[in-house]
Motif scaffolding. Structure first.
Motif, PDB file in Angstrom:
ATOM      1  N   GLU A  49      11.176   0.897 -10.069  1.00  0.00           N
ATOM      2  CA  GLU A  49      10.209   0.909  -8.633  1.00  0.00           C
ATOM      3  C   GLU A  49       9.569  -0.336  -8.240  1.00  0.00           C
ATOM      4  O   GLU A  49       9.588  -0.659  -7.305  1.00  0.00           O
ATOM      5  CB  GLU A  49       8.809   1.801  -9.103  1.00  0.00           C
ATOM      6  N   GLU A  50       9.486  -1.503  -9.215  1.00  0.00           N
ATOM      7  CA  GLU A  50       8.848  -2.501  -8.864  1.00  0.00           C
ATOM      8  C   GLU A  50       9.755  -3.448  -8.271  1.00  0.00           C
ATOM      9  O   GLU A  50       9.770  -3.863  -7.105  1.00  0.00           O
ATOM     10  CB  GLU A  50       8.569  -3.346 -10.087  1.00  0.00           C
ATOM     11  N   HIS A  51      11.274  -3.414  -8.542  1.00  0.00           N
ATOM     12  CA  HIS A  51      12.122  -4.407  -8.019  1.00  0.00           C
ATOM     13  C   HIS A  51      12.498  -3.346  -6.660  1.00  0.00           C
ATOM     14  O   HIS A  51      12.651  -4.395  -5.792  1.00  0.00           O
ATOM     15  CB  HIS A  51      13.424  -4.049  -8.843  1.00  0.00           C
ATOM     16  N   PHE A  52      12.470  -2.225  -6.423  1.00  0.00           N
ATOM     17  CA  PHE A  52      12.645  -1.381  -5.204  1.00  0.00           C
ATOM     18  C   PHE A  52      11.667  -1.776  -4.276  1.00  0.00           C
ATOM     19  O   PHE A  52      12.048  -2.370  -3.056  1.00  0.00           O
ATOM     20  CB  PHE A  52      12.603  -0.102  -5.409  1.00  0.00           C
ATOM     21  N   SER A  53      10.458  -1.776  -4.522  1.00  0.00           N
ATOM     22  CA  SER A  53       9.221  -2.232  -3.649  1.00  0.00           C
ATOM     23  C   SER A  53       9.322  -3.631  -3.370  1.00  0.00           C
ATOM     24  O   SER A  53       9.308  -4.141  -2.234  1.00  0.00           O
ATOM     25  CB  SER A  53       7.989  -2.102  -4.470  1.00  0.00           C
ATOM     26  N   GLU A  54       9.681  -4.581  -4.234  1.00  0.00           N
ATOM     27  CA  GLU A  54       9.542  -5.913  -4.136  1.00  0.00           C
ATOM     28  C   GLU A  54      10.747  -6.365  -3.273  1.00  0.00           C
ATOM     29  O   GLU A  54      10.596  -7.308  -2.404  1.00  0.00           O
ATOM     30  CB  GLU A  54       9.637  -6.768  -5.406  1.00  0.00           C
ATOM     31  N   ALA A  55      12.038  -5.928  -3.543  1.00  0.00           N
ATOM     32  CA  ALA A  55      13.087  -6.305  -2.828  1.00  0.00           C
ATOM     33  C   ALA A  55      12.970  -5.822  -1.412  1.00  0.00           C
ATOM     34  O   ALA A  55      13.285  -6.642  -0.450  1.00  0.00           O
ATOM     35  CB  ALA A  55      14.234  -5.936  -3.329  1.00  0.00           C
ATOM     36  N   LEU A  56      12.736  -4.625  -0.976  1.00  0.00           N
ATOM     37  CA  LEU A  56      12.405  -4.087   0.313  1.00  0.00           C
ATOM     38  C   LEU A  56      11.336  -4.781   0.935  1.00  0.00           C
ATOM     39  O   LEU A  56      11.470  -5.074   2.214  1.00  0.00           O
ATOM     40  CB  LEU A  56      12.550  -2.475   0.426  1.00  0.00           C
ATOM     41  N   GLY A  57      10.339  -4.899   0.325  1.00  0.00           N
ATOM     42  CA  GLY A  57       9.223  -5.709   0.882  1.00  0.00           C
ATOM     43  C   GLY A  57       9.328  -7.126   1.262  1.00  0.00           C
ATOM     44  O   GLY A  57       8.888  -7.577   2.315  1.00  0.00           O
ATOM     45  N   HIS A  58       9.951  -7.935   0.557  1.00  0.00           N
ATOM     46  CA  HIS A  58      10.404  -9.214   1.045  1.00  0.00           C
ATOM     47  C   HIS A  58      11.524  -9.048   1.892  1.00  0.00           C
ATOM     48  O   HIS A  58      11.485  -9.910   2.835  1.00  0.00           O
ATOM     49  CB  HIS A  58      11.188  -9.755  -0.365  1.00  0.00           C
ATOM     50  N   MET A  59      12.242  -8.089   2.198  1.00  0.00           N
ATOM     51  CA  MET A  59      13.273  -8.223   3.176  1.00  0.00           C
ATOM     52  C   MET A  59      12.537  -7.820   4.507  1.00  0.00           C
ATOM     53  O   MET A  59      12.762  -8.154   5.637  1.00  0.00           O
ATOM     54  CB  MET A  59      14.397  -6.640   3.168  1.00  0.00           C
ATOM     55  N   VAL A  60      11.422  -6.880   4.639  1.00  0.00           N
ATOM     56  CA  VAL A  60      10.737  -6.550   5.622  1.00  0.00           C
ATOM     57  C   VAL A  60       9.869  -7.790   5.972  1.00  0.00           C
ATOM     58  O   VAL A  60       9.724  -8.385   7.243  1.00  0.00           O
ATOM     59  CB  VAL A  60       9.790  -5.485   5.666  1.00  0.00           C
ATOM     60  N   TRP A  61       9.350  -8.640   5.015  1.00  0.00           N
ATOM     61  CA  TRP A  61       8.540  -9.773   5.130  1.00  0.00           C
ATOM     62  C   TRP A  61       9.352 -10.687   5.904  1.00  0.00           C
ATOM     63  O   TRP A  61       9.099 -11.384   6.816  1.00  0.00           O
ATOM     64  CB  TRP A  61       7.971 -10.054   3.793  1.00  0.00           C
ATOM     65  N   GLY A  62      10.451 -11.015   5.401  1.00  0.00           N
ATOM     66  CA  GLY A  62      11.531 -12.061   6.220  1.00  0.00           C
ATOM     67  C   GLY A  62      11.691 -11.610   7.724  1.00  0.00           C
ATOM     68  O   GLY A  62      11.908 -12.412   8.496  1.00  0.00           O
ATOM     69  N   PHE A  63      12.017 -10.168   7.823  1.00  0.00           N
ATOM     70  CA  PHE A  63      12.340  -9.770   9.126  1.00  0.00           C
ATOM     71  C   PHE A  63      11.022  -9.972  10.024  1.00  0.00           C
ATOM     72  O   PHE A  63      11.416 -10.467  11.218  1.00  0.00           O
ATOM     73  CB  PHE A  63      12.758  -8.094   8.940  1.00  0.00           C
ATOM     74  N   THR A  64       9.835 -10.023   9.507  1.00  0.00           N
ATOM     75  CA  THR A  64       8.661 -10.179  10.427  1.00  0.00           C
ATOM     76  C   THR A  64       8.667 -11.683  10.702  1.00  0.00           C
ATOM     77  O   THR A  64       8.206 -12.016  11.824  1.00  0.00           O
ATOM     78  CB  THR A  64       7.355  -9.700   9.415  1.00  0.00           C
TER      79      THR A  64
ATOM     80  N   VAL B  30       1.018  -1.312   0.060  1.00  0.00           N
ATOM     81  CA  VAL B  30       0.283   0.059   0.050  1.00  0.00           C
ATOM     82  C   VAL B  30       1.028   1.027   0.018  1.00  0.00           C
ATOM     83  O   VAL B  30       0.580   2.006  -0.707  1.00  0.00           O
ATOM     84  CB  VAL B  30      -1.015   0.085   1.030  1.00  0.00           C
ATOM     85  N   ILE B  31       1.956   1.224   0.746  1.00  0.00           N
ATOM     86  CA  ILE B  31       2.946   2.402   0.866  1.00  0.00           C
ATOM     87  C   ILE B  31       3.756   2.458  -0.629  1.00  0.00           C
ATOM     88  O   ILE B  31       3.887   3.642  -1.042  1.00  0.00           O
ATOM     89  CB  ILE B  31       3.751   2.144   2.013  1.00  0.00           C
ATOM     90  N   LEU B  32       4.433   1.243  -0.838  1.00  0.00           N
ATOM     91  CA  LEU B  32       5.154   1.259  -2.135  1.00  0.00           C
ATOM     92  C   LEU B  32       4.591   0.306  -3.012  1.00  0.00           C
ATOM     93  O   LEU B  32       4.989  -0.668  -3.008  1.00  0.00           O
ATOM     94  CB  LEU B  32       6.498   0.959  -1.940  1.00  0.00           C
ATOM     95  N   PRO B  33       3.540   0.526  -3.715  1.00  0.00           N
ATOM     96  CA  PRO B  33       2.760  -0.406  -4.731  1.00  0.00           C
ATOM     97  C   PRO B  33       4.069  -0.861  -5.676  1.00  0.00           C
ATOM     98  O   PRO B  33       4.650  -0.330  -6.322  1.00  0.00           O
ATOM     99  CB  PRO B  33       1.806   0.470  -5.409  1.00  0.00           C
ATOM    100  N   PRO B  34       4.108  -2.263  -5.912  1.00  0.00           N
ATOM    101  CA  PRO B  34       5.159  -2.819  -6.781  1.00  0.00           C
ATOM    102  C   PRO B  34       5.052  -2.534  -8.190  1.00  0.00           C
ATOM    103  O   PRO B  34       5.653  -2.437  -9.047  1.00  0.00           O
ATOM    104  CB  PRO B  34       5.136  -4.047  -6.361  1.00  0.00           C
ATOM    105  N   ARG B  35       3.395  -2.713  -8.618  1.00  0.00           N
ATOM    106  CA  ARG B  35       2.966  -2.398 -10.201  1.00  0.00           C
ATOM    107  C   ARG B  35       2.042  -1.450 -10.193  1.00  0.00           C
ATOM    108  O   ARG B  35       1.321  -1.028  -9.314  1.00  0.00           O
ATOM    109  CB  ARG B  35       2.338  -3.672 -10.381  1.00  0.00           C
TER     110      ARG B  35
END
Length: 154
Positions: free
Chosen positions: A130-145, A25-30
């Motif tokens: 922007e898609e790579h940025f959102s998805e890469a950081l989003g997956h890092m936050v996901w893994g951290f969670t 929602v914050i950084l839409p990947p697509r």
């Protein structure tokens, strides 16, 4: 696999899946156009599931929510959360980076290698930055969670 690891993994998968949705929602990947048929929907269609099923929605607050995509999103998150928790028990080295490296590896494997190879998404060099940025950081936050939920239980 013990039942407790399964329960922790499922819990981590649900929570991290919610976090990943919030991230998007914050950084839409697509863009809306690229998300008209999102990667989970396209992957299902490639496996023979018809459009009329992959694009089923429910209405909430005047919005159409793609529930088939949500099932895929949470199934992916739960599967990899259970896997992370199980691997952590035997090989705690997986926790290097507190789950962020795990998330980054999953992003590379799926978004950079597998999905482009399967033609679910365009090759990575044809996807917006922007898609790579959102998805890469989003997956890092996901893994951290996932890692934080695991730590809360052990």
């Amino acid at each position: 696999m013990s039942i407790s690891i399964l329960i922790i993994g499922i819990t981590a998968g649900i929570i991290s899946g919610i976090v990943k949705l919030g991230w998007e929602v914050i950084l839409p990947p697509r863009t809306d156009e690229r998300n008209e048929t999102n990667p989970p929907q396209k992957m299902l269609q490639q496996m023979g599931v018809p459009y009329r099923i992959t694009h089923l929605t429910y209405s909430y607050s005047g919005l159409q929510i793609p529930w088939v995509s949500l099932i895929m999103h949470f199934a992916f998150s739960i599967f990899f959360s259970v896997l992370y928790c199980w691997i952590f028990i035997y090989f705690p080295i997986i926790s290097i980076g507190m789950g962020t490296i795990f998330g980054l590896i999953i992003w590379i494997v799926y978004h950079i290698i597998l999905m482009p190879m399967l033609k679910t998404v365009p090759p990575f060099w044809k996807q917006p930055w922007e898609e790579h940025f959102s998805e890469a950081l989003g997956h890092m936050v996901w893994g951290f969670t996932i890692h934080l939920v695991l730590l809360a239980f052990i």
